[in-house]
Design an enzyme around this catalytic site. Structure first.
Site, short mmCIF file in Angstrom:
data_model
loop_
_atom_site.label_atom_id
_atom_site.label_comp_id
_atom_site.label_asym_id
_atom_site.label_seq_id
_atom_site.Cartn_x
_atom_site.Cartn_y
_atom_site.Cartn_z
N HIS A 26 -14.20 27.75 -6.90
CA HIS A 26 -14.85 26.55 -6.36
C HIS A 26 -14.35 26.19 -4.96
O HIS A 26 -13.28 26.61 -4.53
CB HIS A 26 -14.61 25.36 -7.30
CG HIS A 26 -13.17 24.99 -7.43
ND1 HIS A 26 -12.49 24.25 -6.48
CD2 HIS A 26 -12.26 25.27 -8.38
CE1 HIS A 26 -11.23 24.07 -6.85
NE2 HIS A 26 -11.06 24.70 -8.01
N GLU A 71 -10.13 25.72 -15.64
CA GLU A 71 -8.83 26.07 -15.08
C GLU A 71 -7.75 26.08 -16.16
O GLU A 71 -7.93 25.55 -17.26
CB GLU A 71 -8.48 25.06 -13.97
CG GLU A 71 -7.13 25.28 -13.28
CD GLU A 71 -7.01 26.63 -12.59
OE1 GLU A 71 -7.03 27.66 -13.30
OE2 GLU A 71 -6.85 26.66 -11.36
#
Length: 218
Positions: free
Chosen positions: A21, A94
């Site tokens: 990202h 994550e």
């Protein structure tokens, strides 16, 4: 070796692009994000717009993303450029950082000096009492393999996720030992790695490019 810009051509091996990202305010401030849902900042939005134009030219057939907003917004930029929907998969989140989430690097180093040093050395420890690298890597690996399974020759899948989790999965996809973690440079914001599906009887995946991006400086 295949030109990474030429994805989508029939006859070549399938490709999987692991795309991190764009930047967030917590990235800029050096804070551990983990599962905390932090949006892209202005610079992050600019990064993903530039990267999306490059990746869209590869003709991806599918875009899959972590459900955290910094990843899904990154995926959304590519979906717009390539006229594709985005499939969300929470397995692509994550590494969960437990008590470290929201803290700056210096605060983590001061509060957990031994654990932090072990994490930086690539040891399989739970950061902040959270999730081990191998655990995060295994769930991302499972997601990538599932979404990549239907790919035909020359087709491109883009997987949008997070630096720590994608890095851990990359080691497992390439069959590298966990101890290689400190050697493989972590993905910078809005940069990606590209994998080629291996031939029958060979390694399942080969690394075509790593930490590639649409600009020279993040």
């Amino acid at each position: 070796m295949s030109d990474p810009s030429g994805g989508g051509s029939a006859g070549g091996p399938a490709q999987v692009v692991l795309w991190r990202h764009g930047r967030t305010a917590w990235n800029a401030d050096g804070r551990w994000q983990g599962h905390t849902d932090v949006p892209l900042d202005e610079r992050g939005s600019e990064q993903v717009a530039a990267a999306a134009a490059v990746l869209a030219a590869r003709g991806p057939v599918r875009v899959v993303s972590s459900d955290l907003s910094r990843a899904s917004a990154t995926a959304g930029a590519l979906a717009l450029a390539a006229d594709l929907p985005v499939a969300l998969d929470p397995r692509l989140r994550e590494v969960y950082g437990g008590d470290w989430q929201g803290l700056r690097r210096a605060e983590i180093a001061a509060g957990w000096p031994e654990l932090h040093a072990a994490w930086l050395a690539g040891d399989d420890v739970p950061p902040g009492g959270g999730e081990r690298r191998t655990e995060a890597g295994a769930r991302v690996l499972a997601a990538v393999e599932e979404h990549a399974a239907p790919l035909g020759d020359g087709e491109v899948l883009v997987v949008v996720g997070h630096g720590g989790a994608l890095g851990a999965a990359l080691l497992q996809l390439l069959g590298l030992p966990r101890t290689a973690a400190p050697v493989l440079t972590g993905l910078r914001n809005a940069r990606w790695s590209t994998l080629l599906r291996g031939a029958p009887g060979a390694a399942p995946w080969r690394l075509l490019e790593h930490n590639a991006g649409a600009w020279s400086h993040a």
